[in-house]
Enzyme design. Sequence first.
Site, mmCIF file in Angstrom:
data_model
loop_
_atom_site.group_PDB
_atom_site.id
_atom_site.type_symbol
_atom_site.label_atom_id
_atom_site.label_comp_id
_atom_site.label_asym_id
_atom_site.label_seq_id
_atom_site.Cartn_x
_atom_site.Cartn_y
_atom_site.Cartn_z
ATOM 1 N N THR A 4 -11.028 -3.351 0.561
ATOM 2 C CA THR A 4 -12.159 -2.630 1.122
ATOM 3 C C THR A 4 -13.472 -3.355 0.844
ATOM 4 O O THR A 4 -13.546 -4.288 0.031
ATOM 5 C CB THR A 4 -12.243 -1.219 0.516
ATOM 6 O OG1 THR A 4 -12.500 -1.348 -0.904
ATOM 7 C CG2 THR A 4 -10.950 -0.436 0.725
ATOM 8 N N LEU A 38 -24.274 -3.171 26.872
ATOM 9 C CA LEU A 38 -23.442 -2.726 27.990
ATOM 10 C C LEU A 38 -23.714 -1.276 28.386
ATOM 11 O O LEU A 38 -23.206 -0.819 29.418
ATOM 12 C CB LEU A 38 -21.954 -2.887 27.656
ATOM 13 C CG LEU A 38 -21.328 -4.226 28.055
ATOM 14 C CD1 LEU A 38 -21.861 -5.358 27.191
ATOM 15 C CD2 LEU A 38 -19.811 -4.178 27.933
ATOM 16 N N GLY A 39 -24.491 -0.564 27.594
ATOM 17 C CA GLY A 39 -24.778 0.832 27.926
ATOM 18 C C GLY A 39 -23.512 1.660 27.989
ATOM 19 O O GLY A 39 -22.606 1.515 27.175
ATOM 20 N N THR A 45 0.827 -1.210 0.000
ATOM 21 C CA THR A 45 0.000 0.000 0.000
ATOM 22 C C THR A 45 0.855 1.252 0.000
ATOM 23 O O THR A 45 1.863 1.343 0.706
ATOM 24 C CB THR A 45 -0.922 0.000 1.225
ATOM 25 O OG1 THR A 45 -1.767 -1.144 1.170
ATOM 26 C CG2 THR A 45 -1.776 1.259 1.274
ATOM 27 N N ARG A 78 -26.293 -7.712 35.063
ATOM 28 C CA ARG A 78 -26.850 -6.375 35.199
ATOM 29 C C ARG A 78 -28.336 -6.451 35.540
ATOM 30 O O ARG A 78 -29.124 -7.053 34.791
ATOM 31 C CB ARG A 78 -26.651 -5.596 33.887
ATOM 32 C CG ARG A 78 -27.294 -4.218 33.848
ATOM 33 C CD ARG A 78 -26.545 -3.225 34.713
ATOM 34 N NE ARG A 78 -26.988 -1.866 34.421
ATOM 35 C CZ ARG A 78 -26.557 -0.797 35.074
ATOM 36 N NH1 ARG A 78 -25.666 -0.941 36.063
ATOM 37 N NH2 ARG A 78 -26.980 0.398 34.769
ATOM 38 N N ALA A 123 -3.703 -13.626 3.632
ATOM 39 C CA ALA A 123 -4.033 -12.809 4.798
ATOM 40 C C ALA A 123 -5.537 -12.644 4.957
ATOM 41 O O ALA A 123 -6.062 -12.650 6.085
ATOM 42 C CB ALA A 123 -3.358 -11.449 4.682
ATOM 43 N N GLU A 169 -6.608 -5.201 3.594
ATOM 44 C CA GLU A 169 -6.660 -6.416 2.778
ATOM 45 C C GLU A 169 -7.890 -6.431 1.865
ATOM 46 O O GLU A 169 -8.504 -7.463 1.620
ATOM 47 C CB GLU A 169 -6.649 -7.689 3.634
ATOM 48 C CG GLU A 169 -5.729 -7.683 4.833
ATOM 49 C CD GLU A 169 -4.263 -7.531 4.476
ATOM 50 O OE1 GLU A 169 -3.939 -7.368 3.285
ATOM 51 O OE2 GLU A 169 -3.436 -7.566 5.394
ATOM 52 N N PHE A 203 -15.139 -2.884 -12.113
ATOM 53 C CA PHE A 203 -14.059 -2.197 -11.425
ATOM 54 C C PHE A 203 -13.744 -0.842 -12.058
ATOM 55 O O PHE A 203 -13.228 0.041 -11.392
ATOM 56 C CB PHE A 203 -12.788 -3.067 -11.430
ATOM 57 C CG PHE A 203 -12.869 -4.226 -10.473
ATOM 58 C CD1 PHE A 203 -12.492 -4.058 -9.155
ATOM 59 C CD2 PHE A 203 -13.324 -5.461 -10.876
ATOM 60 C CE1 PHE A 203 -12.566 -5.112 -8.254
ATOM 61 C CE2 PHE A 203 -13.396 -6.526 -10.000
ATOM 62 C CZ PHE A 203 -13.009 -6.355 -8.680
ATOM 63 N N TRP A 213 0.828 2.596 5.968
ATOM 64 C CA TRP A 213 -0.008 1.713 6.784
ATOM 65 C C TRP A 213 0.574 0.304 6.843
ATOM 66 O O TRP A 213 -0.104 -0.685 6.595
ATOM 67 C CB TRP A 213 -1.459 1.680 6.259
ATOM 68 C CG TRP A 213 -2.101 3.023 6.201
ATOM 69 C CD1 TRP A 213 -2.489 3.705 5.086
ATOM 70 C CD2 TRP A 213 -2.419 3.872 7.312
ATOM 71 N NE1 TRP A 213 -3.028 4.919 5.429
ATOM 72 C CE2 TRP A 213 -3.000 5.048 6.789
ATOM 73 C CE3 TRP A 213 -2.261 3.758 8.692
ATOM 74 C CZ2 TRP A 213 -3.424 6.103 7.592
ATOM 75 C CZ3 TRP A 213 -2.680 4.812 9.502
ATOM 76 C CH2 TRP A 213 -3.251 5.960 8.951
#
Length: 396
Positions: A377, A350-351, A144, A280, A254, A375, A395, A174
């Site tokens: 989008t 879980l709020g 990339t 809870r 990957a 890997e 594409f 990245w």
Amino acid sequence: MSATKSLPPLDPRDPAGLGDLFTEDEKAIAAAVRRVCAERIDPYVGDWFERGELPDVRGLAKDLGSLGVLGMHLEGYGCAGMSATEYGLACLELEATDSGIRSLVSVQGSLAMFAIWKWGSEEQKQQWLPSMAAGEAIGCFGLTEPDAGSDPASMRTRARRDGDDWVLDGRKMWITNGSVADVAVVWAQTDKGVRGFVVPTDTPGFSAPEIKHKLSLRASVTSELVLDGVRLPADAVLPEVTGLKGPLSCLNEARFGIVWGSVGAARSCLQAAMSYAEDRTQFGKPISAFQLTQQKLVDMTLEYTKALLLAIHLGRRKDAGVLRPEQVSLGKLNNVREAIEICRTARTILGANGISLEYPVIRHMNNLESVLTYEGTVEMHTLVVGQAITGQSAFR
């Protein structure tokens, strides 16, 4: 008339009984990875995420190497030679701990090591793979660029011949493991197409400044790669491939790990939501007793179950040698998307506690925002699957 066979008890964490689909060896590998993560990473990863660092990467890499998960699906050169499904289960357990940890393993094994293993010379394999499998050497993968993400054919990094040498100039962006790597597999344009190069990171002209200010994958090393007149010998090039087939084959490896890993992140959030809902109490009873909460938990369980089933199916196909890249795209597209939705729904259960790093939910939510786009989008995998089912390329 024979007696009615008694049914086995239902496991609330696996109501579909998917555990029956795994062999004892596969279960043992998953348990071993889970145990190491519980001891070595789980107690600390929330703090690492908050601080935005992954301390002692080399020590962690050696621990993972000792466990056998670095390049575990590759044969020879110190690699474990395990099945694709076993590798997938390892990715699931690693990402149940944190996406950044699974990324470290994926980049090491499925990108850097796989590139050398699949396309490298025997000398390159002997030099790097045993130490990488042991976690003694760390690798990264440079594809990339700042202006070339989904369109790697437009990369600007170039490699030119100068006598017998190669000289590389360009930037990569990245890059997981970049600033801690001992070796980088870098892809560059040449006069004869895209080629891969094995670049020791102590080569003059190579630098890897770390990327800061991330709000996702914070317990992970992410860097830029700068190649400024990096001079390499003639045998630094990966000899067995020319063109985008090389890097794309690595990305497919990957992506397969992500199909499984995202399920681990989803499982972690689903289990956190289940436990929280049981403990809870509101209006005199646990919130798990309310219809709306049960609907959320059931929907999350359904999508988790379907995602795991898809991962298992793709793993079996890969082990049989019949897995197509389009099928990996289908898995990556579905499983990451559903994992994010599971995490977001868990957050609502879980709020306010859902945004606290005392629980894993917000960390997984943020991490999966990166997993969603790296890997490949959503758009790219959608078009891959679209072309597969219609026969029409959209594409361009």
